[in-house]
Design a protein around this motif. Structure first.
Motif, mmCIF file in Angstrom:
data_model
loop_
_atom_site.group_PDB
_atom_site.id
_atom_site.type_symbol
_atom_site.label_atom_id
_atom_site.label_comp_id
_atom_site.label_asym_id
_atom_site.label_seq_id
_atom_site.Cartn_x
_atom_site.Cartn_y
_atom_site.Cartn_z
ATOM 1 N N VAL A 350 0.840 -1.199 0.000
ATOM 2 C CA VAL A 350 0.000 0.000 0.000
ATOM 3 C C VAL A 350 0.874 1.248 0.000
ATOM 4 C CG1 VAL A 350 -1.705 1.319 1.341
ATOM 5 C CG2 VAL A 350 -1.893 -1.173 1.171
ATOM 6 N N ASN A 351 0.490 2.233 -0.796
ATOM 7 C CA ASN A 351 1.119 3.547 -0.772
ATOM 8 C C ASN A 351 0.657 4.252 0.498
ATOM 9 O OD1 ASN A 351 1.479 6.399 -1.095
ATOM 10 N ND2 ASN A 351 1.702 6.108 -3.306
ATOM 11 N N ARG A 356 -3.757 3.631 -1.036
ATOM 12 C CA ARG A 356 -4.154 2.762 -2.147
ATOM 13 C C ARG A 356 -3.019 1.796 -2.477
ATOM 14 N NH1 ARG A 356 -6.806 7.582 -5.881
ATOM 15 N NH2 ARG A 356 -8.863 7.585 -4.896
ATOM 16 N N LEU A 357 -3.360 0.724 -3.184
ATOM 17 C CA LEU A 357 -2.356 -0.241 -3.595
ATOM 18 C C LEU A 357 -1.318 0.431 -4.498
ATOM 19 C CD1 LEU A 357 -4.586 -3.319 -4.499
ATOM 20 C CD2 LEU A 357 -3.074 -3.114 -2.532
ATOM 21 N N ARG A 358 -0.051 0.045 -4.327
ATOM 22 C CA ARG A 358 1.005 0.580 -5.180
ATOM 23 C C ARG A 358 0.855 0.050 -6.608
ATOM 24 N NH1 ARG A 358 6.276 -0.858 -3.927
ATOM 25 N NH2 ARG A 358 7.051 1.085 -4.852
ATOM 26 N N PHE A 359 0.477 -1.220 -6.722
ATOM 27 C CA PHE A 359 0.268 -1.838 -8.030
ATOM 28 C C PHE A 359 -1.233 -2.103 -8.184
ATOM 29 C CE2 PHE A 359 4.581 -2.797 -6.704
ATOM 30 C CZ PHE A 359 5.314 -2.418 -7.821
ATOM 31 N N CYS A 360 -1.954 -1.075 -8.602
ATOM 32 C CA CYS A 360 -3.418 -1.128 -8.503
ATOM 33 C C CYS A 360 -4.132 -1.196 -9.846
ATOM 34 C CB CYS A 360 -3.934 0.092 -7.732
ATOM 35 S SG CYS A 360 -3.605 1.667 -8.551
ATOM 36 N N TRP A 361 -3.385 -1.073 -10.976
ATOM 37 C CA TRP A 361 -4.086 -0.932 -12.257
ATOM 38 C C TRP A 361 -4.225 -2.277 -12.958
ATOM 39 C CZ3 TRP A 361 -6.690 3.082 -11.811
ATOM 40 C CH2 TRP A 361 -6.174 4.243 -11.262
ATOM 41 N N SER A 362 -5.418 -2.849 -12.874
ATOM 42 C CA SER A 362 -5.696 -4.171 -13.442
ATOM 43 C C SER A 362 -5.833 -4.098 -14.958
ATOM 44 C CB SER A 362 -6.999 -4.740 -12.866
ATOM 45 O OG SER A 362 -6.896 -4.914 -11.480
ATOM 46 N N ASN A 363 -5.204 -5.051 -15.630
ATOM 47 C CA ASN A 363 -5.355 -5.190 -17.073
ATOM 48 C C ASN A 363 -6.599 -6.033 -17.364
ATOM 49 O OD1 ASN A 363 -4.785 -5.488 -19.907
ATOM 50 N ND2 ASN A 363 -3.951 -7.515 -19.430
#
Length: 508
Positions: A350-351, A356-363
């Motif tokens: 988490v940031n 929010r999640l640091r790696f949050c962008w789902s493909n």
């Protein structure tokens, strides 16, 4: 061990040139049972293997095996500057991009590319996935829904352009596989292309590639056939080039390609807003993304139309089985890391500033490319020849052999451009995956159906309509035909002051 044939078979050696060619690449085991084959089986074996491009396949095997031992560049979160988020998007932005996209569509500059090589095996069907009926009131299949969205956007683009030129057909390129090609073509023919012109729909097949053992040798499915599997949805780049469809796009004046997977019941095919954003940014590749939340317990209830809905199972969470966008190396290109390859500590990191999640962008397999970039990727992927190795149990002459299927993925394109941009979308508006049979915990026809019905219900209520229902509203809703509305627009004349009994389809 295979039982020898009882018939008397004249001893004839394998075709010498073919055998020598296979020996040169260490694949002579394909002939290991030659002497036990009947004449007909020998012919089948020769026919099966004589057209295998051995230099290419050998290069792919060697490069793919070699890449497995190489360390990957460290990953970093995607910079905020690379993402257009929903919360920062203004109404002026949306309107500008919508108009820009509509203008390009009316000028014939957009083509649509559908990845449809998969069968509905996990859905309990051997038919192509796109033929699947998820249970909407209309009974329409995924193919049918997507075709009508194309019809709708063509009409809207013609109206928006208002130049008296009439409707410009959007070319729809549909990638099938050897397992779905014939059935897909027949399905479209039998349904008269769902109202589209037959010549605006083009089918082409992705390639197949031999399955290999852990030492890189071909696995024999039968004594006279090499085990093969489709080369993954990333095989689309090679298939487009080899079938000369990139040339076809250029000859038609197509500049941009909207690419998506078939198993999404809410896909906005040929989305003018996304296209306008893409043109405005001047990039060569873009992807729609869905934000993951930091904790599954954040799933919550919300109220709409006086009814409580629960979003558990709708929001993406850290452990959800979708890949995420990352930056490869400091200042490197954006890329996708599969969920299985991302360390759990990173997937949940988490940031601390944003929570929010640091790696949050789902493909979610919703992409936009320029045609020039597709050409570049096809050449680059072929030159590098690196495929993902999927360890599987593969049916063979020895039973179930543990070996590899070699695949490329659609997102393998992104490292080839330094100018990828991401476009956040609201999951419950644009992503309703259909991957597992009803009774599973997630991504089922029933869950996708409910996402469609809930979204369309919100459209109808916003347009002044009313609903009655015999079951709780969270378990039902109304379906709006894509021929009536693409994304909730132009419904007032149909819905205002009217009452609809759910479930039902609202159409002209």
């Amino acid at each position: 061990m295979r039982e020898p044939s009882m018939e008397t078979v004249p001893v004839s050696p394998p075709p010498q040139a073919l055998l020598e060619r296979f020996k040169d690449y260490g694949q002579e085991d394909a002939f290991s049972l030659w002497d036990e084959l009947s004449s007909e089986e020998k012919d089948l074996l020769v026919k099966d293997i004589e057209n295998i491009d051995l230099p290419r396949i050998d290069r792919i095997i060697r490069c793919s095996f070699h890449s497995q031992g190489l360390p990957s560049a460290a990953i970093e979160p995607v910079p905020e500057s690379c993402v257009s988020t929903v919360e920062e998007r203004t109404m002026e932005d949306r309107e500008k991009w919508w108009k820009m996209g509509m203008k390009a569509i009316a000028e014939g500059k957009l083509g649509v590319l559908l990845l449809s090589g998969g069968q509905g095996t996990r859905l309990g069907s051997s038919d192509p996935k796109g033929c699947f009926n998820i249970g909407l009131p209309s009974g329409k299949s995924l193919f049918h829904l997507q075709a009508e969205r194309i019809l709708c956007i063509q009409r809207l683009a013609a109206i928006t352009a208002n130049e008296g030129a009439g409707i410009v057909p959007i070319q729809w390129y549909i990638m099938t596989s050897p397992f779905t090609d014939e059935a897909t073509r027949k399905y479209f023919e039998s349904h008269k292309y769902f109202g589209l012109e037959a010549d605006q729909v083009t089918f082409f097949q992705q390639g197949t590639i031999p399955c290999v053992s852990k030492d890189g040798r071909f696995i024999m499915e039968t004594p006279y056939r090499v085990a093969k599997s489709p080369d993954g949805n990333g095989g689309v780049y090679t298939a487009l080039k080899s079938s000369r469809l990139l040339e076809d796009m250029n000859s038609r004046g197509i500049k941009f390609v909207d690419c998506y997977g078939v198993d999404n019941a809410l896909v906005r095919v040929a989305d003018p807003t996304f296209l306008g954003y893409f043109i405005d940014k001047g990039v060569s590749a873009a992807a729609k993304v869905v934000r993951k939340i930091s904790n599954i317990s954040l799933a919550f209830d919300y109220f709409a139309f006086g009814v409580k809905f629960n979003l558990f199972g709708v929001l993406a969470y850290p452990q959800e089985k979708v890949g995420v966008f990352v930056r490869r190396g400091k200042g490197g290109p954006l890329a996708v890391v599969e969920y299985s390859e991302l360390d759990p500590s990173l997937s949940s990191a988490v940031n601390q500033e944003t929570g929010r999640l640091r790696f949050c962008w789902s493909n979610v397999c919703l992409h936009m490319f320029t045609v020039d970039f597709l050409n570049q990727v096809a050449n680059g992927l072929e030159k590098d020849s690196i495929y993902h190795l999927a360890e599987k149990k593969i049916p063979s002459i020895h039973g179930q052999t543990v070996g590899y299927k070699l695949e490329q993925f659609i997102f393998d394109a992104f490292p080839y451009t330094p100018s990828t941009t991401l476009f956040e979308v609201v999951r419950e508006e644009e992503f309703a995956p259909v991957k597992n049979s009803n009774g599973s915990n997630f991504d089922t026809p029933d869950s996708a159906k409910l996402l469609v019905l809930r979204l369309h219900t919100r459209w109808v209520v916003a347009a002044g309509g009313f609903l009655t229902h015999s079951v709780p509203l969270y378990a039902t809703g109304v379906e709006v035909s894509p021929l009536c509305s693409y994304a909730g627009e132009n419904l007032e004349s149909i819905c205002r002051g009217r009452t609809f009994h759910a479930p039902c389809e609202i159409s002209f």
